[in-house]
Enzyme design. Structure first.
Site, short mmCIF file in Angstrom:
data_model
loop_
_atom_site.label_atom_id
_atom_site.label_comp_id
_atom_site.label_asym_id
_atom_site.label_seq_id
_atom_site.Cartn_x
_atom_site.Cartn_y
_atom_site.Cartn_z
N GLU A 234 6.48 -0.57 -5.39
CA GLU A 234 5.33 0.19 -4.90
C GLU A 234 4.17 -0.72 -4.51
O GLU A 234 3.04 -0.26 -4.33
CB GLU A 234 4.88 1.24 -5.93
CG GLU A 234 5.76 2.47 -5.84
CD GLU A 234 5.54 3.48 -6.96
OE1 GLU A 234 4.51 3.40 -7.67
OE2 GLU A 234 6.42 4.34 -7.14
N GLU B 171 -1.24 1.23 -13.08
CA GLU B 171 0.13 1.72 -13.30
C GLU B 171 0.70 1.89 -11.90
O GLU B 171 0.65 2.97 -11.32
CB GLU B 171 0.10 3.04 -14.08
CG GLU B 171 1.39 3.35 -14.78
CD GLU B 171 2.41 4.07 -13.95
OE1 GLU B 171 2.82 3.49 -12.89
OE2 GLU B 171 2.80 5.17 -14.32
#
Ligand code: SAH
Length: 701
Positions: free
Chosen positions: A153, A144
């Site tokens: 990210e 995740e």
């Protein structure tokens, strides 16, 4: 280990660097982290669990052992789900040491220590082999690692590496795929976050129109993602020009390429209009068939399904390089370009009678460079600031106030970052009005060149000779800067780019104090004063980000709660945090109350300013915290609020200034008010330390 932290000093307006111990960094990170929000995201958690169970079953059905690689394990949640689902072994990788430590504790507490190995490394440092971190490659890849933009990210390079070195070919992946969706829209409101619109000024000698310089008109802006709670954007604020279109997908079960690339789709507008904005969001399928889907789609896309509130994943607003008039049914190409970490968009019209060969040729020139601001305005002003400058109602208030205080012989000095006030003052005054812009952040000048931005703006409006820009800090202002004149009107919005919390703009007061010797005895200061206001609220959702979770999908994550609490107590306990409340609905439980006033006609006093009092809880509800904001009193009868605009109905729903962040102080425990005949009171003590420019507060429920 020591960390250097930069923070704007509200008494000097400039950045200061100070050394903090090793603990500081990580307490900040934990206290303000999104871990709690993720653990509260029921929809996400349930679907991950379903997806993980299904993946483990598929591997078991093939008669293989289920070996899981969980990259970015955080609390260890996804590994614990895998272990419960029957996985034989899990490698839980976490780069952030305090989280890796927490994961070890949480895994142990839940009884999974023999099944889950927590590895405190970046995944690209993980080794495989008999002496390695992992005994063998995994056949289930769980992660995740997504942000609102999906790839911001670093999910792509992490996946690329994992497929090369850490997982088996043909592995199962949860999520299995991600898909990015887009919709082309016209929105004056959102476009006003990127463009400076012409400003109309009704002056004595007719209407004047201030225009942005051409560099600003054609500037592509900045590449940083604009992520917002799109569900708070009313449908009246934008008009959809296309259907929802699939832009690109990533299959996480196959090798992933992170190198820069682009994706192109053909569009036909469903309506004619001005193409300005690309709205975007993504969904993830937890399984290959796409039966378990977790979507960030905004409210108008699937109006019947319930929306899960979350703050760690929102929606993106992309600004096209230019506004493009489009016609219903015409053929358009929308291109998404991406590098490893960010995405940007470009719109092209298909040429008349285009054939396949042309189309290929077309493709060659669709790649566009990542946006780089050339006009400097996008470096100096963030998107809400553009919105604020374009807010005509607000400008009207300032014009009205300026008109009241300016005289034909006024000598006017403006102290604010990149403010239109000096130009407005010039337009409204007679020829002799002299306006000066004070550059208050010399330390940042190399970065932003605000001086050049202002020269360009003045030039575009033929005002170079009329307005003088002084590059000096307020305390270094000399009579020669002012041609030996005394200032008769001192103005500020006030707005400073380094301000984080509402009261940081009180730097205007410090600057005003520093230039005192240059002020005429009869000086008018605009705003004449400011006031700090406060109200107790119940949040519809925002409370989740700071609220303990206890258990998550049956796993005990209290260790995480304790850790957040510790970090909050470390430094932040008496501090408020900034949030743009137009994105976070709440209702007022108390009346708004003015708690402190700051008199700009006088200098900053030596002593602290403090207030004690109480707020009565007049409505039934949960008191999650207090909201604080500033109001500026431009003149005796004209005020602007950077916080509450109005309480819209008897339920107490609040309307907030859409361009500003307000300060939120979350109470450590929530109280539920019930009885209206004898309202409960929340007592407060607020202290403005004039030495530091910071506000400390304490509440008793
Ligand atoms: N898996 C958890 C936490 C997700 S948050 C959950 O779903 O609740 C993402 C975490 O991944 C963060 O803690 C971050 O520090 C970590 N992380 C991101 N990229 C990483 C990488 N390449 N290697 C190791 N950890 C990583």
């Amino acid at each position: 280990m020591k960390t250097f932290c930069g923070r704007a000093n509200p008494t000097t307006g400039s950045m200061e660097w100070f050394e903090e111990g090793e603990d500081y960094d990580y307490h900040q990170e934990i206290a303000r982290s999104r871990y709690a929000d993720m653990l509260h995201d029921k929809d996400r958690n349930v679907k991950y669990y379903q997806g993980i169970r299904a993946a483990v079953s598929r591997v078991k059905e093939r008669g293989e052992k289920a070996i899981v690689l969980d990259i970015g394990t955080g609390t260890g949640l996804l590994s614990m789900m895998a272990a419960s689902a029957g996985a034989d072994f899990c490698y839980a990788i976490e780069v952030f040491k305090p989280m890796a430590n927490a994961a070890v504790k949480i895994v142990e507490k839940n009884g999974f220590s023999d099944k889950i190995k927590v590895i405190n490394k970046h995944s690209t440092e993980v080794t495989v082999g008999p002496d390695g971190d992992m005994q063998c490659r995994a056949n289930i890849l769980v992660t995740e690692l997504f942000d609102t933009e999906l790839i911001g990210e670093g999910a792509l390079p992490t996946y690329e590496h994992a497929h090369k070195y850490l997982v088996q070919e043909g592995c199962e992946a949860v999520p299995h795929r991600a898909t990015v969706y887009v919709q082309l829209v016209e929105s004056r409101r959102m476009w006003s976050w990127k463009k400076l619109f012409p400003v109309h000024v009704e002056a004595e000698d007719g209407e004047k129109i201030l225009v942005p310089p051409s560099e600003m008109e054609n500037c592509p802006g900045v590449p940083s993602v604009c992520d917002i709670q799109l569900n708070q954007m009313p449908s009246s604020d934008f008009s959809t020009l296309s259907d929802v279109v699939t832009m690109f997908s990533v299959d996480f079960s196959k090798p992933v390429q992170s190198a820069s690339t682009y994706y192109r789709v053909q569009l036909e507008p469903v309506k004619s209009g001005k193409a300005q904005i690309v709205l975007s969001w993504w969904d993830i399928d937890m399984d290959p068939l796409g039966m378990i889907n977790c979507t960030m789609a905004p409210y108008w896309v699937k109006p019947t399904s319930a929306l899960q509130w979350r703050d760690h994943w929102m929606q993106c607003v992309y600004f096209l390089p230019h506004e493009e008039p489009v016609l219903q049914g015409e053929k358009l190409y929308l291109t998404a370009c991406r590098d490893e970490y960010s995405v940007w968009y470009n719109l092209q019209k298909a040429r008349e009678g285009e054939n396949k060969a042309d189309e290929e040729e077309h493709k060659a020139d669709v790649r566009v460079e990542s946006p780089v601001c050339r006009c400097r305005a996008h470096l100096l002003w963030n998107r809400p600031r553009f919105g604020e400058l374009n807010d005509q109602n607000r400008t009207r208030q300032y014009i009205k106030a300026l008109r009241k205080v300016l005289k034909t012989d006024s000598v006017c000095l403006c102290i604010s970052d990149g403010s239109l006030l000096p130009v407005l003052a010039h337009c409204l005054g007679a020829k002799q009005v002299q306006c000066l812009v004070l550059s208050v952040h010399p330390s940042r000048i190399d970065l932003y060149h605000p001086h050049e931005l202002w020269q360009a703006f003045l030039k575009a409006n033929h005002l170079e000779a009329k307005i003088k820009i002084i590059e000096a800090r307020p305390e270094l202002l000399k009579p020669s800067h002012l041609e030996d004149k005394k200032i008769s009107v001192l103005v500020g919005e006030p707005f400073f780019t380094t301000s984080l919390l509402p009261w940081h703009n009180l730097y205007f007061w410090y600057a005003r104090t520093a230039v005192s010797t240059h002020l005429a005895s009869s000086v008018t200061v605009l705003p004449q004063s400011a006031s700090l206001h406060m109200m107790i609220v119940e949040f519809q959702d925002l409370w989740r980000i700071r609220s303990p979770c206890g258990t998550c999908e049956g796993f005990d994550v209290q260790t995480m709660d304790d850790m957040i609490k510790d970090s909050l107590n470390f430094r932040e306990s008496k501090e408020a945090e900034p949030h743009p409340l137009w994105e976070y609905p709440c209702k007022s439980l108390s009346d708004p109350q003015e708690v402190l006033t700051f008199d700009f006609t006088k200098t900053v006093p030596q002593h602290c300013l403090s207030a004690e009092g109480s707020l009565k809880l007049l409505r039934k509800g949960k008191s999650h915290g207090a909201v604080l904001w500033m109001e500026y009193h431009l003149t005796a009868d004209i005020s602007v609020s950077t916080g509450l605009m109005q309480i819209s109905n008897e339920k107490g729903n609040c309307e907030w200034n859409p361009h500003c962040k307000q300060a939120v102080y979350f109470f450590s425990s929530v109280i539920e008010s019930e009885i209206l005949s004898d309202p409960t009171a929340v007592t407060y003590a607020i202290n403005f330390d004039t030495k530091t420019g910071e506000i400390a507060m304490d509440f008793k429920l």
